[in-house]
Each structure stands twice: as C-alpha cells, then as structure tokens.
Design an enzyme around this catalytic site. Sequence first.
Site, PDB file in Angstrom:
ATOM      1  N   ARG A  10      -0.751  10.887   7.640  1.00  0.00           N
ATOM      2  CA  ARG A  10      -2.149  10.420   7.743  1.00  0.00           C
ATOM      3  C   ARG A  10      -2.666  10.588   9.173  1.00  0.00           C
ATOM      4  NH1 ARG A  10      -1.164   4.635   5.745  1.00  0.00           N
ATOM      5  NH2 ARG A  10      -3.306   4.187   6.393  1.00  0.00           N
ATOM      6  N   ARG A  67       0.867  -1.185   0.000  1.00  0.00           N
ATOM      7  CA  ARG A  67       0.000   0.000   0.000  1.00  0.00           C
ATOM      8  C   ARG A  67       0.896   1.224   0.000  1.00  0.00           C
ATOM      9  NH1 ARG A  67      -5.366   0.492   3.819  1.00  0.00           N
ATOM     10  NH2 ARG A  67      -4.848   2.694   3.824  1.00  0.00           N
TER      11      ARG A  67
HETATM   12  P1  AP5 Z   1      -6.904  -2.055   9.515  1.00  0.00           P
HETATM   13  O1  AP5 Z   1      -8.047  -2.898   9.962  1.00  0.00           O
HETATM   14  O2  AP5 Z   1      -6.633  -1.933   8.058  1.00  0.00           O
HETATM   15  O3  AP5 Z   1      -7.035  -0.599  10.164  1.00  0.00           O
HETATM   16  P2  AP5 Z   1      -7.732   0.653   9.559  1.00  0.00           P
HETATM   17  O4  AP5 Z   1      -8.092   1.519  10.727  1.00  0.00           O
HETATM   18  O5  AP5 Z   1      -8.826   0.252   8.622  1.00  0.00           O
HETATM   19  O6  AP5 Z   1      -6.474   1.254   8.804  1.00  0.00           O
HETATM   20  P3  AP5 Z   1      -6.340   1.900   7.381  1.00  0.00           P
HETATM   21  O7  AP5 Z   1      -4.889   2.119   7.198  1.00  0.00           O
HETATM   22  O8  AP5 Z   1      -7.040   1.120   6.322  1.00  0.00           O
HETATM   23  O9  AP5 Z   1      -7.137   3.230   7.669  1.00  0.00           O
HETATM   24  P4  AP5 Z   1      -7.061   4.600   6.958  1.00  0.00           P
HETATM   25  O10 AP5 Z   1      -8.113   5.367   7.665  1.00  0.00           O
HETATM   26  O11 AP5 Z   1      -5.719   5.208   6.897  1.00  0.00           O
HETATM   27  O12 AP5 Z   1      -7.341   4.176   5.461  1.00  0.00           O
HETATM   28  P5  AP5 Z   1      -8.633   4.123   4.562  1.00  0.00           P
HETATM   29  O13 AP5 Z   1      -8.520   2.904   3.764  1.00  0.00           O
HETATM   30  O14 AP5 Z   1      -9.879   4.413   5.303  1.00  0.00           O
HETATM   31  O15 AP5 Z   1      -5.622  -2.563  10.303  1.00  0.00           O
HETATM   32  C1  AP5 Z   1      -4.348  -2.037  10.020  1.00  0.00           C
HETATM   33  C2  AP5 Z   1      -3.298  -3.153  10.151  1.00  0.00           C
HETATM   34  O16 AP5 Z   1      -3.256  -3.580  11.521  1.00  0.00           O
HETATM   35  C3  AP5 Z   1      -3.628  -4.385   9.322  1.00  0.00           C
HETATM   36  O17 AP5 Z   1      -2.430  -4.934   8.839  1.00  0.00           O
HETATM   37  C4  AP5 Z   1      -4.293  -5.324  10.332  1.00  0.00           C
HETATM   38  O18 AP5 Z   1      -4.117  -6.675   9.991  1.00  0.00           O
HETATM   39  C5  AP5 Z   1      -3.583  -4.960  11.618  1.00  0.00           C
HETATM   40  N1  AP5 Z   1      -4.444  -5.092  12.801  1.00  0.00           N
HETATM   41  C6  AP5 Z   1      -5.750  -4.753  12.933  1.00  0.00           C
HETATM   42  N2  AP5 Z   1      -6.185  -4.978  14.170  1.00  0.00           N
HETATM   43  C7  AP5 Z   1      -5.120  -5.477  14.858  1.00  0.00           C
HETATM   44  C8  AP5 Z   1      -4.928  -5.905  16.214  1.00  0.00           C
HETATM   45  N3  AP5 Z   1      -5.925  -5.876  17.118  1.00  0.00           N
HETATM   46  N4  AP5 Z   1      -3.701  -6.327  16.578  1.00  0.00           N
HETATM   47  C9  AP5 Z   1      -2.685  -6.365  15.678  1.00  0.00           C
HETATM   48  N5  AP5 Z   1      -2.798  -5.984  14.365  1.00  0.00           N
HETATM   49  C10 AP5 Z   1      -4.005  -5.544  13.978  1.00  0.00           C
HETATM   50  O19 AP5 Z   1      -8.381   5.416   3.629  1.00  0.00           O
HETATM   51  C11 AP5 Z   1      -7.245   5.462   2.771  1.00  0.00           C
HETATM   52  C12 AP5 Z   1      -7.220   6.821   2.096  1.00  0.00           C
HETATM   53  O20 AP5 Z   1      -8.402   7.002   1.303  1.00  0.00           O
HETATM   54  C13 AP5 Z   1      -7.192   8.053   3.033  1.00  0.00           C
HETATM   55  O21 AP5 Z   1      -5.892   8.364   3.460  1.00  0.00           O
HETATM   56  C14 AP5 Z   1      -7.781   9.134   2.099  1.00  0.00           C
HETATM   57  O22 AP5 Z   1      -6.826   9.584   1.187  1.00  0.00           O
HETATM   58  C15 AP5 Z   1      -8.847   8.360   1.332  1.00  0.00           C
HETATM   59  N6  AP5 Z   1     -10.172   8.430   1.950  1.00  0.00           N
HETATM   60  C16 AP5 Z   1     -10.887   7.397   2.463  1.00  0.00           C
HETATM   61  N7  AP5 Z   1     -12.063   7.839   2.941  1.00  0.00           N
HETATM   62  C17 AP5 Z   1     -12.092   9.176   2.728  1.00  0.00           C
HETATM   63  C18 AP5 Z   1     -13.033  10.200   3.026  1.00  0.00           C
HETATM   64  N8  AP5 Z   1     -14.199   9.939   3.632  1.00  0.00           N
HETATM   65  N9  AP5 Z   1     -12.725  11.485   2.662  1.00  0.00           N
HETATM   66  C19 AP5 Z   1     -11.577  11.769   2.029  1.00  0.00           C
HETATM   67  N10 AP5 Z   1     -10.630  10.851   1.741  1.00  0.00           N
HETATM   68  C20 AP5 Z   1     -10.892   9.559   2.088  1.00  0.00           C
END
Ligand code: AP5
Length: 188
Positions: A144, A133
Amino acid sequence: MRVLMLGAPGSGKGTQGVRIAERYNVPHISTGELLRAHVKDGTKLGRVAKVHMDRGDLVPDVLIYAIILDQLIEPEPPRGYVLDGFPRTLPQAQIAYEVAKEMDMTFDAVLCLDIPHDELMRRLEERGRGSGRADDQEATIRHRIEVYEEKTLPLLDYYKERGILVRIDAVGGVDEVTQRIFDALDRL
Ligand code: AP5
C-alpha cells in the site's frame, strides 16, 4: 470548508479527517470507509472492490466515481466537506477538479500528512493486531505504501502548483497533530 486529506496509509487521514469535519460542521467523506461498508454489506461493488483492497491495490476508478459522486451530488451537494482518500491518482484529481469546478465546490486546502515509513508500519501493524482489517498485514502494508508513492505522491506537485497544498508534520500525539492542522487551517 472544503478540504482534501492526503497522506500515506496510516498517516492519520481518517483520525484527523473526522476531527476537522466536526470542527467545521461538514461531512467526512472517506472512500475507504464507503468501500468497506460495501464489502461488509456484500454488494456487487463491494465484492469486486474487496479483491483489490485485500491485495493493497487501488480499486478501479469507475467504482470509485460511482460511490463518490453519489456522496457529493445526492440528495444535494454538501456546503463543505472533508474528502479522505479521493482523489488519489492524477486521473482522479483531474476528474475531481472538473466536477468540483462545475459545482463551484473546488478545494480550499489539500492537507498532506507527512510521516516516516517506520511510524506508518508501527501504527498499521498495531491496528492490524486488533481491527482485523485484511489490508493491515505487513506485506500488504508495504505494498500500500508503494502504491501511494507511485500513484498518489505525484498529486503533491499538482496541488502545490495550484497553491493549495499545506504540509503537516503528522508525527506526535493525535491531539498534537490536530492542533497543528487547526492552526494551519485558521491561517488560511
Ligand atoms: P488512520 O487515521 O486510519 O490513518 P489513515 O491515513 O486514514 O490510514 P488508512 O490505513 O485508513 O489509509 P489508507 O489510505 O491505506 O486506507 P483507505 O481506507 O483510504 O490511522 C491509522 C492508525 O494509526 C489507526 O489505528 C489510528 O488510531 C492510529 N493513529 C492515527 N493518528 C495517530 C497518532 N498521531 N499517533 C498514534 N497513532 C495514530 O483505503 C483503503 C483501500 O480502499 C485502498 O487501499 C484502496 O484499495 C481503496 N481505495 C480507497 N480510496 C480509493 C481511491 N480513491 N481510488 C482507488 N482505491 C481506493
């Protein structure tokens, strides 16, 4: 069940969102995943979004509304949902509320996954070594987290005032955190 997942990057919104959606038999709607699908498919929206995502910035609202409305309205509105990643700014929250109210689909609960910075960095750097990613590089992860604190954290007060904010300790094993969430949702 209509749930919004809030939490910093890496707090586990996606991991836990999928499990909640399975348990309550509702769709898991992740704006991050929808955007990454557009990027992968090389759509025009995806090409514009990629520039912002790779920097760790938010994608412009107008693109987000286009993809999210598509999910919530077509072909017909889902009975419930787990929304992951939307809304994440106050203007998005206000629009989401107006649309949801119109459709009689406002949130039952907003789950905020609480977790310290060092654990976020550890999880995302580890994922970055495997997933490819583009936004899981150290400097981008830090950015972020800053964007989350500036633009998304104010939503906590917004939902607290509405009485639907539920805070979850997101430190611990995946199953352990899931159990805390299910216990909290069962109490609603
Ligand atoms: P994971 O479950 O993927 O955590 P997450 O909170 O979903 O993390 P993301 O990195 O996906 O969140 P994000 O908010 O940055 O990205 P998003 O995709 O929404 O877990 C993370 C890792 O930890 C994984 O490897 C998992 O296996 C591990 N893990 C989980 N739980 C664990 C535990 N208990 N113990 C150990 N390990 C664990 O957004 C991406 C981008 O899209 C943004 O930066 C932005 O540019 C855009 N975007 C998305 N939505 C919007 C919006 N509404 N407005 C504007 N831009 C947006």
